[in-house]
Every structure is written in C-alpha cells, then in structure tokens.
Design an enzyme around this catalytic site. Structure first.
Site, PDB file in Angstrom:
ATOM      1  NE  ARG A 155      -3.473  -2.653   2.426  1.00  0.00           N
ATOM      2  CZ  ARG A 155      -3.459  -3.216   3.269  1.00  0.00           C
ATOM      3  NH1 ARG A 155      -1.915  -3.835   3.899  1.00  0.00           N
ATOM      4  NH2 ARG A 155      -4.352  -4.596   3.481  1.00  0.00           N
ATOM      5  CE  LYS A 179      -6.343  -1.056   4.801  1.00  0.00           C
ATOM      6  NZ  LYS A 179      -7.963  -1.560   3.968  1.00  0.00           N
ATOM      7  CG  HIS A 250      -5.212   0.684  -4.245  1.00  0.00           C
ATOM      8  ND1 HIS A 250      -5.190   0.076  -3.027  1.00  0.00           N
ATOM      9  CD2 HIS A 250      -6.667  -0.616  -3.938  1.00  0.00           C
ATOM     10  CE1 HIS A 250      -5.587  -0.958  -2.263  1.00  0.00           C
ATOM     11  NE2 HIS A 250      -6.916  -1.405  -3.032  1.00  0.00           N
ATOM     12  NE  ARG A 253      -2.926  -3.635  -1.502  1.00  0.00           N
ATOM     13  CZ  ARG A 253      -2.632  -4.484  -1.014  1.00  0.00           C
ATOM     14  NH1 ARG A 253      -0.894  -4.292  -0.771  1.00  0.00           N
ATOM     15  NH2 ARG A 253      -3.359  -5.025   0.170  1.00  0.00           N
ATOM     16  CG  HIS A 276      -5.808  -9.159   1.114  1.00  0.00           C
ATOM     17  ND1 HIS A 276      -5.907  -9.690  -0.481  1.00  0.00           N
ATOM     18  CD2 HIS A 276      -5.860  -7.390   0.794  1.00  0.00           C
ATOM     19  CE1 HIS A 276      -5.901  -8.223  -0.822  1.00  0.00           C
ATOM     20  NE2 HIS A 276      -5.959  -6.838   0.023  1.00  0.00           N
ATOM     21  CE1 TYR A 285      -6.455  -6.678  -7.083  1.00  0.00           C
ATOM     22  CE2 TYR A 285      -6.301  -8.249  -5.078  1.00  0.00           C
ATOM     23  CZ  TYR A 285      -5.981  -7.337  -5.343  1.00  0.00           C
ATOM     24  OH  TYR A 285      -5.836  -5.542  -4.785  1.00  0.00           O
TER      25      TYR A 285
END
Length: 304
Positions: A155, A179, A250, A253, A276, A285
């Site tokens: 990110r 995150k 993004h 990404r 994730h 994806y």
C-alpha cells in the site's frame, strides 16, 4: 456538537488507535462519519448524547445519506463506524443498550479494478529512465516509488512509512508494517533492487537533511514523503504511458496482484504478499484474470 460529545469522540479515537490499532486514515473517516451522525441527530434533538441514539434514528440517517447519493461502499463504512462506536459506548456505560446490533451493513458492489497490461507496466517502469540516468534525485526517487509499488504490491501508506533499514538489499526483501500494526516481509525483483540502490547512493544523500531521520523516501525539502505526493507521482507516470488507465498507487497494487496470478502464483501466496487478512479479498483478483480471459475469448473464438 456539544463539548460532551466532542470529548466522547476524542476518547473513542484513542480507543481505535490504542486498542484496535486502526490507522489514522480509518480513524479520521470514522470520526467524520460520527460527526455527521450527531449533526443529523441534533437537528431533531438539540444537545444530543450517545444515549439518544436509537435504531430508527440510525436508519433514518443512513437513508438520508443514501438519498444524498452516497455510494454503497460509503454507506457500508459509515454503518461499520456506527456499530463500532455504539458497541464501545455501551460497554463504557454511555448507553443502556446497543441500538446498532440489528443495523445491517449494506453490501458493497465489488467492481473489477482497473489494471495495467504487462506491457503498459513495463512502459511505466521505464518512464523515468532519462532523468534517472542523469542522476536527478527526484527522478531516482520517483522511479523507486513506481518500481517498489508494482514490485511488491504494498500500500502507498506502507511505502511512505518505510525506513532505510526496512529494505534488505542483500536478500531483496522489504519489511512492511501494515494494517492493524501487522508486520510482513515482501520480496522484490532485480529492477526494484537497482532502483533502490541508485536512490540510496545517488538520490537520497542529495535531499537528506538533519530532519530526514531514517525515512527511506524523502520530499524535496528532506522530510519523509507523504502518500499524497506518491499518488501524484504515480498519476503523472500513468499519464505518460500510451493507453494506460489513470490509476494511482492502489491501481499498481491491483496490477501487481493480477500479474502474479496470471503468472501462476498461488492465491495464498498473493494473500500473504498483499497483507490481506481475508482470502476472499484476494479472490477479487481471480475475477479480474477470468474477465481478461473472457475478453480474449470473445475477440478470438469464431463461435464466441
């Protein structure tokens, strides 16, 4: 808002940061949603307090947001913000019951993200060659931004938060704080290695000041680069690539994940690289790659 509600939201912000590990971006969005909610409630009940929140009021607020044109993704986030807040407030004794337990989160429509073709990605990576070859520090930095975002799929906030010691050039690994303050290690390839070495040897020393600290990427004045600057770099790069969609960090990404899967990477590996927590997020994806296969089939097969 009343001083009391302002103080409650400040305490809630501390809870999000210290106990939940939410990012500054998430906290800012949640607090903005809650200010909107209390502004809505105060139109009906002056001096509103958390204990004045009811399920009908929450539903009315969301309905007003939807009528004003808020996207389903926005409504979903605002619902999550409210549910997190009321659960916390009820535990704190600020309300007798949690009115949002029966508040349903609107499901966001998942759209296929715009991604680069592999030839467009190569052109984007080559966009800074002339400036980088001349040793321009900003061109060296910008090349590293684009190379590292595409090479690792991290990110933009993770990229801007990197310190010099987070990049292991001998093993071609970067240590990322993602995150929820979760740390992961992501590999990168030879082109990103060359861009990193050029920046560290010829670019960063030209911009570094006493205030630079350990930051890997620096702005023109020597401070740590912020995500907004990095987004500008990516958009300007895409504008120089013929036929490329106007994507930001993004989008790089998305492109990295898509190209990994097209190259045969395992879905679990891509999940780990992207950071994730849920495999379902990574599975988006696979839909992109299937959509590409279908587009080629439609164009090429005589009975498509």
């Amino acid at each position: 808002m009343t001083p009391y509600v302002t103080a409650v939201l400040e305490e809630f912000d501390e809870y999000l940061a210290l106990q939940c590990g939410r990012s500054e971006h998430t906290r800012r969005a949640y607090l903005g949603d809650l200010r909107s909610l209390f502004g809505f409630v105060e139109q009906r009940r002056p001096d509103a307090k958390p204990s004045d929140l009811t399920l009908p009021l929450l539903r009315s607020w969301l309905s007003a947001q939807a009528a004003a044109g808020a996207a389903r993704t926005t409504l979903s986030r605002r619902t999550s913000a409210v549910k997190t807040f009321t659960a916390w407030a009820s535990r704190r004794g600020l309300m007798d019951v949690d009115p949002a337990t029966r508040l349903q989160v609107p499901r966001a429509h998942r759209t296929l993200p715009a991604v680069l073709r592999q030839d467009q990605a190569r052109d984007a990576m080559d966009a800074f060659d002339s400036g980088a070859q001349q040793g321009d520090p900003l061109a060296l930095r910008d090349r590293l931004i684009v190379e590292m975002l595409y090479a690792t799929g991290i990110r933009v906030s993770e990229l801007c938060g990197l310190d010099v010691d987070d990049v292991d050039t001998s093993r071609r690994l970067v240590r990322v704080l993602g995150k929820g303050d979760k740390q992961r290690t992501v590999p990168f390839g030879e082109p990103a290695l060359r861009a990193t070495q050029a920046w560290l040897s010829d670019g960063r020393p030209s911009l570094a000041t006493q205030s630079s600290g350990a930051a890997l990427l620096l702005g023109a004045r020597g401070g740590r680069i912020d995500p907004r600057q990095a987004r500008t770099v990516v958009h300007q790069t895409m504008a120089a690539v013929d036929g490329a969609p106007d994507i930001g960090p993004h989008g790089l990404r998305h492109s990295a994940a898509t190209h990994l899967l097209e190259g045969g990477a395992d879905l679990r590996v891509v999940q780990e690289i992207l950071g994730h927590s849920n495999l379902a997020t990574t599975q988006l994806y696979t839909h992109v790659t299937v959509a590409r296969l279908r587009a080629v089939h439609d164009q090429a097969h005589p009975r498509a």
